[in-house]
Design a protein around this motif. Structure first.
Motif, PDB file in Angstrom:
ATOM      1  N   ASP A 383       0.983  -1.271  -0.122  1.00  8.89           N
ATOM      2  CA  ASP A 383      -0.094   0.037   0.016  1.00  8.89           C
ATOM      3  C   ASP A 383       1.343   1.297   0.243  1.00  8.89           C
ATOM      4  OD1 ASP A 383      -3.054  -0.274  -0.214  1.00  8.89           O
ATOM      5  OD2 ASP A 383      -3.024   1.172   1.718  1.00  8.89           O
ATOM      6  N   GLU A 384       1.688   1.678   0.417  1.00  9.57           N
ATOM      7  CA  GLU A 384       2.635   2.668   0.927  1.00  9.57           C
ATOM      8  C   GLU A 384       2.905   2.757  -1.145  1.00  9.57           C
ATOM      9  OE1 GLU A 384       5.251   1.850   4.371  1.00  9.57           O
ATOM     10  OE2 GLU A 384       5.921   4.099   3.970  1.00  9.57           O
ATOM     11  N   LEU A 385       4.150   1.605  -1.313  1.00 11.36           N
ATOM     12  CA  LEU A 385       4.151   1.462  -2.494  1.00 11.36           C
ATOM     13  C   LEU A 385       3.515   1.929  -3.143  1.00 11.36           C
ATOM     14  CD1 LEU A 385       7.205   0.494  -3.032  1.00 11.36           C
ATOM     15  CD2 LEU A 385       6.614  -2.109  -3.700  1.00 11.36           C
ATOM     16  N   ALA A 386       2.460   1.807  -3.972  1.00  8.10           N
ATOM     17  CA  ALA A 386       1.302   2.325  -3.946  1.00  8.10           C
ATOM     18  C   ALA A 386       1.035   3.937  -4.523  1.00  8.10           C
ATOM     19  CB  ALA A 386      -0.036   1.981  -3.948  1.00  8.10           C
ATOM     20  N   ALA A 387       0.725   4.182  -2.404  1.00 10.21           N
ATOM     21  CA  ALA A 387       0.758   5.580  -2.632  1.00 10.21           C
ATOM     22  C   ALA A 387       1.841   6.536  -2.966  1.00 10.21           C
ATOM     23  CB  ALA A 387       0.160   5.804  -0.792  1.00 10.21           C
ATOM     24  N   SER A 388       2.954   5.550  -2.254  1.00 14.62           N
ATOM     25  CA  SER A 388       4.959   6.451  -2.994  1.00 14.62           C
ATOM     26  C   SER A 388       4.738   6.456  -4.656  1.00 14.62           C
ATOM     27  CB  SER A 388       5.541   6.216  -2.865  1.00 14.62           C
ATOM     28  OG  SER A 388       5.663   4.868  -3.186  1.00 14.62           O
ATOM     29  N   LEU A 389       3.495   5.884  -5.444  1.00 11.57           N
ATOM     30  CA  LEU A 389       3.927   6.179  -6.614  1.00 11.57           C
ATOM     31  C   LEU A 389       2.646   6.502  -7.405  1.00 11.57           C
ATOM     32  CD1 LEU A 389       5.170   2.619  -7.389  1.00 11.57           C
ATOM     33  CD2 LEU A 389       6.662   4.531  -8.410  1.00 11.57           C
ATOM     34  N   GLU A 390       1.758   7.262  -6.614  1.00 16.03           N
ATOM     35  CA  GLU A 390       0.613   7.651  -6.438  1.00 16.03           C
ATOM     36  C   GLU A 390      -0.494   7.159  -7.654  1.00 16.03           C
ATOM     37  OE1 GLU A 390       2.200  11.723  -8.081  1.00 16.03           O
ATOM     38  OE2 GLU A 390       1.957  12.486  -6.152  1.00 16.03           O
ATOM     39  N   MET A 391      -0.041   6.044  -7.628  1.00 18.46           N
ATOM     40  CA  MET A 391      -1.193   5.004  -7.887  1.00 18.46           C
ATOM     41  C   MET A 391      -2.725   4.750  -6.967  1.00 18.46           C
ATOM     42  SD  MET A 391       1.430   2.322  -9.999  1.00 18.46           S
ATOM     43  CE  MET A 391      -0.106   1.386 -10.660  1.00 18.46           C
ATOM     44  N   ASP A 392      -3.410   4.526  -7.711  1.00 18.04           N
ATOM     45  CA  ASP A 392      -4.797   3.502  -6.998  1.00 18.04           C
ATOM     46  C   ASP A 392      -3.963   2.318  -6.233  1.00 18.04           C
ATOM     47  OD1 ASP A 392      -7.784   3.628  -6.756  1.00 18.04           O
ATOM     48  OD2 ASP A 392      -7.326   1.481  -7.058  1.00 18.04           O
ATOM     49  N   PRO A 393      -4.901   1.798  -5.225  1.00 20.35           N
ATOM     50  CA  PRO A 393      -3.669   1.182  -4.515  1.00 20.35           C
ATOM     51  C   PRO A 393      -4.646  -0.460  -4.978  1.00 20.35           C
ATOM     52  CG  PRO A 393      -5.663   1.543  -2.712  1.00 20.35           C
ATOM     53  CD  PRO A 393      -5.250   2.725  -4.435  1.00 20.35           C
ATOM     54  N   ARG A 397      -2.362  -3.214  -6.833  1.00 20.44           N
ATOM     55  CA  ARG A 397      -2.076  -4.420  -7.260  1.00 20.44           C
ATOM     56  C   ARG A 397      -3.152  -5.108  -8.219  1.00 20.44           C
ATOM     57  NH1 ARG A 397      -3.546  -2.034  -2.190  1.00 20.44           N
ATOM     58  NH2 ARG A 397      -2.400  -3.118  -0.210  1.00 20.44           N
ATOM     59  N   LEU A 398      -3.515  -4.833  -9.763  1.00 19.48           N
ATOM     60  CA  LEU A 398      -3.986  -5.670 -10.631  1.00 19.48           C
ATOM     61  C   LEU A 398      -2.899  -5.439 -11.355  1.00 19.48           C
ATOM     62  CD1 LEU A 398      -8.153  -4.071 -11.096  1.00 19.48           C
ATOM     63  CD2 LEU A 398      -6.863  -6.239 -10.493  1.00 19.48           C
ATOM     64  N   LYS A 399      -1.983  -4.752 -11.391  1.00 16.42           N
ATOM     65  CA  LYS A 399      -0.754  -4.473 -12.075  1.00 16.42           C
ATOM     66  C   LYS A 399       0.118  -5.483 -12.117  1.00 16.42           C
ATOM     67  CE  LYS A 399       2.797  -1.494 -14.577  1.00 16.42           C
ATOM     68  NZ  LYS A 399       1.860  -1.386 -15.976  1.00 16.42           N
ATOM     69  N   ASN A 400       0.455  -5.964 -10.551  1.00 19.84           N
ATOM     70  CA  ASN A 400       1.276  -7.158 -10.524  1.00 19.84           C
ATOM     71  C   ASN A 400       0.193  -8.433  -9.753  1.00 19.84           C
ATOM     72  OD1 ASN A 400       4.116  -5.449 -10.363  1.00 19.84           O
ATOM     73  ND2 ASN A 400       2.472  -4.329  -9.219  1.00 19.84           N
ATOM     74  N   ALA A 401      -1.148  -8.530 -10.143  1.00 23.17           N
ATOM     75  CA  ALA A 401      -1.884  -9.780  -9.227  1.00 23.17           C
ATOM     76  C   ALA A 401      -1.667 -11.229 -10.346  1.00 23.17           C
ATOM     77  CB  ALA A 401      -3.123  -9.710  -9.494  1.00 23.17           C
ATOM     78  N   VAL A 402      -0.906 -11.977  -9.752  1.00 25.34           N
ATOM     79  CA  VAL A 402      -0.570 -13.082 -10.490  1.00 25.34           C
ATOM     80  C   VAL A 402      -2.464 -13.410 -10.944  1.00 25.34           C
ATOM     81  CG1 VAL A 402       0.874 -14.381  -8.570  1.00 25.34           C
ATOM     82  CG2 VAL A 402      -1.600 -15.135  -7.987  1.00 25.34           C
ATOM     83  N   ARG A 403      -1.987 -14.533 -12.076  1.00 25.86           N
ATOM     84  CA  ARG A 403      -3.792 -15.164 -12.628  1.00 25.86           C
ATOM     85  C   ARG A 403      -2.788 -16.118 -13.490  1.00 25.86           C
ATOM     86  NH1 ARG A 403      -4.409  -9.934 -15.473  1.00 25.86           N
ATOM     87  NH2 ARG A 403      -3.318  -8.841 -13.380  1.00 25.86           N
TER      88      ARG A 403
END
Lengths: 750, 750
Positions: A383-393, A397-403
């Motif tokens: 969450d902190e990483l997303a915030a620091s990149l100013e991305m929606d959390p 997560r969707l960007k990195n989610a396993v599938r």
């Protein structure tokens, strides 16, 4: 496996078969059984957290009128160290202390007497001489160079270099993949944090309770509340060194377990006492005993370091986990290490884990054992990483989610999984778009659980009027009787109301591993489906013989054997009820059976969304709204799937906000009651909303995956992320109780 | 089927698994279960043998404090007449009288109250208005032209010509073979006699007892002592018109049944009362109730005519049998007719049988139902015939005895049977050569029983330590747990002490017909053997997979999978215990299963030899010595086979010498207690010697044939023949009680 596209019974919500018994108070739980002439067993427990046992004198106790038997560790055979899956050398010492007592509440002796009061008096009359030792009460002290050593013979397994001397670190594990240093070097942002979580308890409503009865020929019956009657049988037989066939375990209804009722505590003592006294012996723990001397979940200290590119791609993860095992080795640190990053495609990972003994009760499984605290750490940093990149959390997560096709951090290449669907469901939810007010914050977190397999057996008996009995051996905690009956109804094509699902004892069903690992609906459910298909085959064979045709000319649909091919010309469908009524003349009783060592229970992913409001004056965190989205594969009985999502979320919220064991400096637990150990109650919480995502598990005929555990994994981080959003403060130590939150707010205010 | 020539466990005499529980008084029989808050059920019974029920007023009873429920026939749904195997129209009327009461003790209403005393008071407070009718108390009165009619709608089935009006003769059967008139004309000697036998009771030690508990969702559990828990379930479900899956029957240990516990009496009442009251309801009959209102054995009148050539060859037999059915049709006259001459090669036979209703309790099965009284008649005449030809009674019987290939009177061509061997064993015995003194006499008689088949299910679970559980569903009356465990041990090749045999309830094992017809060791035993072979196949499959070889390269011997062929070169035998321990990794739990509708239980023949001394002053007959020889096919547990021979002989001796129901002119039973209904006790009798003949039944893998019933067939005639030898008087009416014998001696003395 072919998966039927539409279902007739699966997915409906019939009343659970144990419902009436439970709401009317008739259902028999562990303490509900009594015998005429029965004795009461009570346990002498150590008042010290760490001491040598110099001597035990039971002579005064044994002279109290009404005392019929006393046992100490001398009555239990010595065991060899090691062993899989349970170290019996440790277990026998946890059942009754030998050389040392290792936690406050550690059993030393047990007494059976004609009343509970006399047994308590006799327990008090046992004289124990101790040599006190300094207690080890946390991870810091445990690994300090001058730390007192709990087990002189303990060497750290997996340590590199080879361990030299005694230690409180029972083992070290390492998960490594990719080039972590280079991956961190490639990252645009790297965040590193250290987290701690306290010892918490499952908090099941029903304390441990059992009645043991041993007859003169050494045959024992043990009634008890347990998640695993066959496990209880195995462990008691091994501890007493008798054959499993000498013990029959009859599981009662069970008022919760959550992993905590997967081992034995007083059951072997009740057996020993009944053997010595020749009488039935009942033992029921107090809530104090449950808190002090049954297995809670590990306290932990976890350091997490995560790196990501500017576009939000995670590049590397590093973590170090130390879990308290309590008095004997065996925390779930490995599972925590494997689970904490399982939600993400991560090419480079390095996770080190340590299993550390301390002078607290030996931990036991608690719903997704090891994962909630590790995921609290990883999902806070995400969450902190997303915030620091100013991305929606969620987008991060969707960007990195396993599938499907991703290689999971813990090893395998994933088949179809539902994390993306869960995240998308939350992103698209009305909840996610609702505006917040002052002092409010919204948090999200993901979670993962492997889901267990193990052994299952099932039988189905078709009765002479066409109704059926489904027999399994896994205690029904979360509605498994209902789900097994639905699957049998689906296969047999008869109404679920005509199916009676029961949980049998250890003598009347084949071996079953316990109810745990979110495995029953998958593993036992598959056995039930196979047993039903076994019956359908027999019904087709009987119809074929009756019609004087080949088996391939007989189908089965909607509860009827159907003539096909040539047979269709001059035969009418034969309903199951007709074949049942004629069973005596067509081959005899109709019994379906299936046993297997399960494989393929699909992992279940979840994403939880929570809104909180933090009272800046008191530090109290109020949960305003909560939505749990999770992949069920296929929800057999949706109400009980939703119940699992809700229950896990609530337990996770408690872990996040309030629950913790408090010890004094001598290692005495200070809050061993539900008054002082503050679990969330209904009035503390809003209704937990659920979204049942269904991405079929390709290994199951209907697509089922376990649902019971994943739901406790996301809430710790989800709540912490929401509190961060509300307060701007990143909490790294649980619980976020009012004093802790208020103190942090005050610090921020300066 | 291949029959092993030598056995390792079969034929040994281990302690029965229920032994310790029984000798220590721990075993739970029907009346041993109680619940907190349980009610007691009691039954209002007719004081009249024959009356119309004009009205029943329960209002006063229902107002008594503590009364929680009252039921009458209005609470039982009406049934359709007819039906197979049980006429539910009659059964519901036997459970609770409707239009009429038909015997003293006939239930009219049942009450559940908080104590047995209150229930008794409430029963007494129920007002019933009767319209008295003349009772029909014996066969003579029943068939008299002006006889009162029990059932206005009853017409004689099988009568020729077609029946016209109402009658007390429920049916007529005819067995005819050969030209009987010519065969009698060919005979050199013809003897004809008429015999009577009284109503007798099985006299099981344990009265009927049950506890029923019905929950708010209509689910019932019924604990009861019964020979057939599945039969109880079926009958109760049909009587209450609910699904079988709504009733779970848990059989208790059983203190004897002998055929008497194969139907229901108070069980449906307990279910109804528990349903009405919402409480558990316990019902335990008194001994008086057992005598008055449970099914005894038929009283009979039997005429026998036998012809023989001078060389001792039997030429023809003729018989007419009339059996009392009691209040409702259904005496075992057909079985009696088929069994009475089954010992002999008889080309020409004509037997007529009549089933007659009377105002006594409806009869029920009693060990070899119908055969003892018919064989009393036939074997008395056979003895007289031998004497009149001056032939040794054994040689005479040997000359005519059936053997392999004989066509039995009752139809089939016989496979291997052991009658000749039994007769030869007695002929060659020391007993037969021992001289007798004054007033002493020696008698011999043969007997036969078909032995039953019906449905059986069995399961075997291999536990993780290599011990095993054998699950069957037939209550163990005569040691069947021991025999089933021995057969499982033989097949699995593990010590019988490692096998735990249990009797499961109706929810945890497939359908099983009851323990009756001497069928369990044969029919359920075969299912156990097949279930064990199912396990052996699985063990071989697992070993084959482990050794990476074909199934045919794996044998199984002595508890081990054995490598054969190529596999033998590099593999060691794998014991069952190893395969059990590794089950989780080799395919999962090991469960064997078998169900079948049995066929081929071999008939068992017996010959009994008895010495008596008759006291000419008192008429008392003392049994001095008794030897029972009987064909067991193969004695699995010889002690329990011998026990069956002894028990049957003793019951037959009682029937011969003392037992009888005495009624007054109004149909009130005068001797409804063990004080007045005089059964033999241990001090009345010598040790019963046994000879276990083993002529294997070719239909069973080990040669087993049922042994439980035949032993009661010969004693009635054997004792009568001995009394004849001692006194010179041929007794044709049972019992040969001291007054009857003394009167006959006095008559002879003139």
């Amino acid at each position: 496996m072919t998966q039927p596209r539409s279902f007739r019974y699966v997915g409906t919500r019939p009343i659970r078969q144990d419902g009436a018994e439970k709401v009317t108070g008739r259902a028999n739980f562990g303490a509900d059984l009594s015998f005429p002439g029965m004795l009461w067993g009570r346990v002498l427990r150590s008042p010290h957290a760490h001491a040598k046992v110099v001597s035990i004198d039971t002579s005064a106790a044994s002279e109290i009128p009404g005392v019929k038997a006393i046992v100490t560790s001398a009555d239990l055979p010595e065991q060899r160290p090691g062993g899989d899956p349970t170290d019996m050398y440790d277990l026998t010492r946890n059942i009754l202390a030998r050389e040392k007592v290792l936690y406050e509440g550690h059993p030393i002796a047990a007494v059976a007497a004609t009343s509970r009061e006399i047994a308590d008096r006799a327990v008090a009359a046992i004289q124990v001489e101790y040599e006190l030792l300094e207690p080890v009460l946390d991870l810091d002290r445990a690994i300090a160079p001058d730390a007192p050593i709990l087990h002189a013979e303990l060497r750290c397994a997996g340590s590199d270099p080879k361990p030299e001397g005694p230690t409180n670190v029972a083992s070290r594990i390492l998960i490594e993949r990719g080039d972590v240093e280079r991956a961190f070097a490639d990252a645009d942002v790297v965040i590193e944090r250290e987290f701690t979580t306290p010892t918490v308890h499952q908090g099941y409503i029903e304390p441990f309770a059992c009645v043991a009865r041993t007859t003169e020929d050494g045959q024992s019956t043990l009634w008890c509340c347990t998640q695993g009657p066959f496990t209880v049988r195995s462990l008691c037989a091994a501890l007493l060194r008798i054959e499993t066939s000498k013990i029959k375990v009859i599981p009662s209804e069970i008022g919760g377990g959550f992993g905590g009722k997967t081992t034995v505590y007083q059951e072997p003592l009740a057996l020993l006492l009944s053997r010595k006294s020749g009488r039935a012996v009942k033992m029921v723990m107090t809530r104090q005993e449950v808190f002090r001397a049954t297995g809670p979940a590990s306290a932990s200290r976890i350091r997490v370091k995560l790196g990501a590119k500017r576009d939000g791609t995670l590049t590397a993860a590093e973590a170090s986990l130390a879990y308290e095992a309590g008095a004997f080795k065996g925390s779930p640190v490995v599972a925590g290490a494997m689970a904490m990053f399982a939600m993400y495609d991560l090419p480079s990972v390095r996770i080190e884990g340590f299993d550390v003994v301390t002078n607290k009760p030996k931990v036991n499984a608690y719903r997704a054992p090891g994962a909630p605290m590790a995921t609290f750490a990883s999902e806070s940093v995400v969450d902190e990483l997303a915030a620091s990149l100013e991305m929606d959390p969620i987008e991060f997560r969707l960007k990195n989610a396993v599938r499907q096709g991703s290689v999971a951090v813990y090893g395998p290449k994933l088949k179809a999984v539902g994390l993306v669907e869960c995240l998308e469901a939350l992103r698209d939810s009305e909840h996610y778009r609702t505006p917040l007010s002052e002092n409010q914050g919204r948090g999200i977190a993901c979670g993962f659980w492997f889901n267990g397999n193990m052994q299952s057996s099932a039988q189905i008996h078709v009765n002479e009027d066409g109704t059926a009995t489904v027999v399994s051996g896994c205690p029904d905690i979360g509605g498994s009787r209902a789900s097994l009956a639905l699957m049998a109804a689906e296969e047999l094509g008869i109404p679920v109301e005509q199916i009676r699902p029961i949980v049998a004892d250890t003598e009347t069903i084949g071996y079953n591993d316990g109810t745990g690992g979110s495995r029953v609906t998958y593993a036992t459910g598959t056995a039930v489906i196979e047993a039903a298909r076994d019956i359908v085959l027999q019904l087709r064979q009987r119809a074929a013989a009756f019609w004087d045709t080949q088996l391939e000319n007989v189908g089965y649909e909607d509860g009827k054997a159907i003539p096909l091919g040539d047979a269709a010309e001059n035969q009418q469908p034969l309903p199951l009820s007709t074949l049942a009524r004629r069973a005596a003349r067509m081959g005899g009783p109709i019994v379906g059976r299936s046993t297997w060592t399960a494989r393929g229970n699909g992992p279940s992913f979840a994403a939880h969304l929570v809104d909180v409001e933090v009272d800046p004056e008191t530090g109290r965190v109020e949960v305003l709204r909560y939505t749990a989205a999770q992949d069920a594969g296929k929800a057999i009985h949706p109400s009980y799937v939703e119940g699992q999502y809700q229950g896990g979320a609530v337990q996770g919220i408690g872990w996040a906000l309030n629950e913790a064991y408090f010890y004094d400096a001598e290692g005495h637990l200070q809050n061993a009651s539900f008054l002082d150990y503050r679990m969330p109650v209904a009035s503390d919480l809003p209704m937990i909303d659920t979204i049942v995502v269904e991405v079929p598990n390709p290994n199951h005929p209907y697509g089922v995956r376990g649902v019971g555990e994943t739901s406790i994994v996301p809430p710790l981080a989800a709540v912490a992320n929401a509190v961060q959003a509300a307060t701007g403060i990143r909490f790294v130590d649980l619980p976020m109780s009012p004093p802790a939150v208020l103190a942090a707010i005050d610090r921020t205010r300066g």
